[in-house]
Design a protein around this motif. Structure first.
Motif, PDB file in Angstrom:
ATOM      1  N   THR A  19       0.833  -1.194   0.000  1.00 15.77           N
ATOM      2  CA  THR A  19       0.000   0.000   0.000  1.00 15.77           C
ATOM      3  C   THR A  19       0.871   1.248   0.000  1.00 15.77           C
ATOM      4  OG1 THR A  19      -1.853  -1.074   1.112  1.00 15.77           O
ATOM      5  CG2 THR A  19      -1.687   1.317   1.340  1.00 15.77           C
ATOM      6  N   ALA A  20       0.652   2.118  -0.981  1.00 17.79           N
ATOM      7  CA  ALA A  20       1.474   3.316  -1.132  1.00 17.79           C
ATOM      8  C   ALA A  20       0.959   4.127  -2.317  1.00 17.79           C
ATOM      9  CB  ALA A  20       2.940   2.945  -1.364  1.00 17.79           C
ATOM     10  N   VAL A  21       1.507   5.317  -2.457  1.00 15.13           N
ATOM     11  CA  VAL A  21       1.351   6.063  -3.699  1.00 15.13           C
ATOM     12  C   VAL A  21       2.555   5.725  -4.576  1.00 15.13           C
ATOM     13  CG1 VAL A  21       1.166   8.334  -4.771  1.00 15.13           C
ATOM     14  CG2 VAL A  21       0.082   7.906  -2.552  1.00 15.13           C
ATOM     15  N   TYR A  22       2.277   5.326  -5.802  1.00 18.71           N
ATOM     16  CA  TYR A  22       3.317   4.899  -6.723  1.00 18.71           C
ATOM     17  C   TYR A  22       3.582   6.012  -7.736  1.00 18.71           C
ATOM     18  CZ  TYR A  22       3.226   0.178  -4.894  1.00 18.71           C
ATOM     19  OH  TYR A  22       3.352  -0.922  -4.071  1.00 18.71           O
ATOM     20  N   TYR A  23       4.868   6.293  -7.926  1.00 13.48           N
ATOM     21  CA  TYR A  23       5.301   7.368  -8.800  1.00 13.48           C
ATOM     22  C   TYR A  23       6.229   6.830  -9.888  1.00 13.48           C
ATOM     23  CZ  TYR A  23       3.976  10.326  -4.819  1.00 13.48           C
ATOM     24  OH  TYR A  23       3.312  10.935  -3.784  1.00 13.48           O
ATOM     25  N   CYS A  24       6.128   7.373 -11.103  1.00 21.66           N
ATOM     26  CA  CYS A  24       7.166   7.076 -12.091  1.00 21.66           C
ATOM     27  C   CYS A  24       8.129   8.254 -12.154  1.00 21.66           C
ATOM     28  CB  CYS A  24       6.580   6.711 -13.447  1.00 21.66           C
ATOM     29  SG  CYS A  24       5.640   7.984 -14.259  1.00 21.66           S
ATOM     30  N   HIS A  25       9.342   7.924 -12.557  1.00 22.35           N
ATOM     31  CA  HIS A  25      10.457   8.875 -12.485  1.00 22.35           C
ATOM     32  C   HIS A  25      11.320   8.725 -13.726  1.00 22.35           C
ATOM     33  CE1 HIS A  25      13.629  11.301 -10.955  1.00 22.35           C
ATOM     34  NE2 HIS A  25      14.449  10.298 -10.703  1.00 22.35           N
ATOM     35  N   LEU A  26      11.480   9.813 -14.446  1.00 24.34           N
ATOM     36  CA  LEU A  26      12.275   9.838 -15.665  1.00 24.34           C
ATOM     37  C   LEU A  26      13.168  11.069 -15.611  1.00 24.34           C
ATOM     38  CD1 LEU A  26      12.942   9.056 -18.618  1.00 24.34           C
ATOM     39  CD2 LEU A  26      10.935  10.360 -19.316  1.00 24.34           C
ATOM     40  N   SER A  27      14.467  10.831 -15.644  1.00 20.88           N
ATOM     41  CA  SER A  27      15.426  11.923 -15.546  1.00 20.88           C
ATOM     42  C   SER A  27      15.154  12.693 -14.252  1.00 20.88           C
ATOM     43  CB  SER A  27      15.325  12.798 -16.789  1.00 20.88           C
ATOM     44  OG  SER A  27      16.322  13.798 -16.790  1.00 20.88           O
ATOM     45  N   GLU A  28      14.873  13.988 -14.327  1.00 16.99           N
ATOM     46  CA  GLU A  28      14.579  14.735 -13.107  1.00 16.99           C
ATOM     47  C   GLU A  28      13.086  14.903 -12.881  1.00 16.99           C
ATOM     48  OE1 GLU A  28      15.825  15.979 -15.907  1.00 16.99           O
ATOM     49  OE2 GLU A  28      15.456  18.149 -16.101  1.00 16.99           O
ATOM     50  N   TYR A  29      12.265  14.235 -13.676  1.00 26.08           N
ATOM     51  CA  TYR A  29      10.824  14.436 -13.648  1.00 26.08           C
ATOM     52  C   TYR A  29      10.107  13.337 -12.853  1.00 26.08           C
ATOM     53  CZ  TYR A  29      12.084  17.526 -17.470  1.00 26.08           C
ATOM     54  OH  TYR A  29      12.659  18.506 -18.227  1.00 26.08           O
ATOM     55  N   TRP A  30       9.038  13.761 -12.180  1.00 29.02           N
ATOM     56  CA  TRP A  30       8.187  12.857 -11.423  1.00 29.02           C
ATOM     57  C   TRP A  30       6.738  13.047 -11.851  1.00 29.02           C
ATOM     58  CZ3 TRP A  30      10.091   9.435  -7.809  1.00 29.02           C
ATOM     59  CH2 TRP A  30      11.410   9.630  -7.385  1.00 29.02           C
ATOM     60  N   GLY A  31       5.988  11.965 -11.824  1.00 26.52           N
ATOM     61  CA  GLY A  31       4.554  12.064 -12.016  1.00 26.52           C
ATOM     62  C   GLY A  31       3.869  12.470 -10.724  1.00 26.52           C
ATOM     63  N   GLN A  32       2.543  12.565 -10.786  1.00 25.38           N
ATOM     64  CA  GLN A  32       1.778  12.995  -9.621  1.00 25.38           C
ATOM     65  C   GLN A  32       1.428  11.823  -8.710  1.00 25.38           C
ATOM     66  OE1 GLN A  32       0.388  12.248 -12.484  1.00 25.38           O
ATOM     67  NE2 GLN A  32      -1.310  10.929 -11.821  1.00 25.38           N
ATOM     68  N   GLY A  33       1.613  10.622  -9.192  1.00 18.17           N
ATOM     69  CA  GLY A  33       1.385   9.433  -8.379  1.00 18.17           C
ATOM     70  C   GLY A  33       0.006   8.829  -8.579  1.00 18.17           C
ATOM     71  N   THR A  34      -0.079   7.543  -8.308  1.00 21.28           N
ATOM     72  CA  THR A  34      -1.352   6.822  -8.310  1.00 21.28           C
ATOM     73  C   THR A  34      -1.378   5.952  -7.050  1.00 21.28           C
ATOM     74  OG1 THR A  34      -2.838   5.411  -9.602  1.00 21.28           O
ATOM     75  CG2 THR A  34      -0.485   4.901  -9.732  1.00 21.28           C
ATOM     76  N   ARG A  35      -2.498   5.984  -6.370  1.00 24.44           N
ATOM     77  CA  ARG A  35      -2.590   5.327  -5.056  1.00 24.44           C
ATOM     78  C   ARG A  35      -2.992   3.873  -5.201  1.00 24.44           C
ATOM     79  NH1 ARG A  35      -2.707   7.477  -0.155  1.00 24.44           N
ATOM     80  NH2 ARG A  35      -2.946   9.554  -1.090  1.00 24.44           N
ATOM     81  N   VAL A  36      -2.263   3.034  -4.501  1.00 20.85           N
ATOM     82  CA  VAL A  36      -2.567   1.604  -4.427  1.00 20.85           C
ATOM     83  C   VAL A  36      -2.848   1.252  -2.968  1.00 20.85           C
ATOM     84  CG1 VAL A  36      -1.632  -0.721  -4.696  1.00 20.85           C
ATOM     85  CG2 VAL A  36      -1.170   1.028  -6.436  1.00 20.85           C
ATOM     86  N   THR A  37      -3.995   0.636  -2.745  1.00 19.64           N
ATOM     87  CA  THR A  37      -4.357   0.188  -1.402  1.00 19.64           C
ATOM     88  C   THR A  37      -4.641  -1.295  -1.453  1.00 19.64           C
ATOM     89  OG1 THR A  37      -5.318   2.353  -0.903  1.00 19.64           O
ATOM     90  CG2 THR A  37      -5.910   0.515   0.544  1.00 19.64           C
ATOM     91  N   VAL A  38      -3.927  -2.050  -0.634  1.00 20.09           N
ATOM     92  CA  VAL A  38      -4.101  -3.499  -0.573  1.00 20.09           C
ATOM     93  C   VAL A  38      -4.682  -3.840   0.788  1.00 20.09           C
ATOM     94  CG1 VAL A  38      -3.013  -5.747  -0.813  1.00 20.09           C
ATOM     95  CG2 VAL A  38      -2.106  -3.767  -2.072  1.00 20.09           C
ATOM     96  N   SER A  39      -5.866  -4.414   0.787  1.00 16.20           N
ATOM     97  CA  SER A  39      -6.527  -4.755   2.049  1.00 16.20           C
ATOM     98  C   SER A  39      -6.323  -6.227   2.355  1.00 16.20           C
ATOM     99  CB  SER A  39      -8.008  -4.419   1.979  1.00 16.20           C
ATOM    100  OG  SER A  39      -8.647  -5.199   0.999  1.00 16.20           O
ATOM    101  N   SER A  40      -6.252  -6.519   3.642  1.00 14.81           N
ATOM    102  CA  SER A  40      -6.026  -7.911   4.074  1.00 14.81           C
ATOM    103  C   SER A  40      -7.341  -8.629   4.313  1.00 14.81           C
ATOM    104  CB  SER A  40      -5.179  -7.923   5.339  1.00 14.81           C
ATOM    105  OG  SER A  40      -5.811  -7.174   6.342  1.00 14.81           O
TER     106      SER A  40
END
Length: 111
Positions: free
Chosen positions: A90-111
């Motif tokens: 569970t986290a916000v996932y970001y992609c990263h290219l050179s010095e650039y970052w995206g805004q993120g997409t949230r992943v939630t894993v429930s048990s």
């Protein structure tokens, strides 16, 4: 200037799968490595996976064997296939290219 837009996050049960996508704008893509990072609540951003311009890959130990990074240069898109998801993913996932970052997409894993 490069813009990165992630998508594909959501809520999933433990053991489930998700595929994240990151679409890049601008001319810089095929010649560069691109990576996924994640940031869980209250924790620092951490490395998840990276794919080189030559399609070599590397993964964090915590996701090795469960996650797969891939890229489609024609679509300027990088993917993160996540299988056997755990609550600790569970986290916000970001992609990263050179010095650039995206805004993120949230992943939630429930048990």
């Amino acid at each position: 200037q490069v813009q990165l837009v992630e998508s594909g996050g959501g809520l999933v049960l433990a053991g489930g799968s998700l595929r994240l996508s990151c679409v890049a704008s601008g001319s810089t893509f095929s010649g560069n490595a691109i990576a996924w990072y994640r940031q869980a609540p209250g924790k620092q951003r951490e490395f998840v996976a990276i794919i080189s311009s030559g399609d070599s890959t590397a993964y964090a130990h915590s996701v090795q064997g469960r996650f797969t990074i891939s890229r489609d240069n024609a679509k300027k898109t990088v993917y993160l296939q996540m299988n056997s998801l755990k609550p600790e993913d569970t986290a916000v996932y970001y992609c990263h290219l050179s010095e650039y970052w995206g805004q993120g997409t949230r992943v939630t894993v429930s048990s």
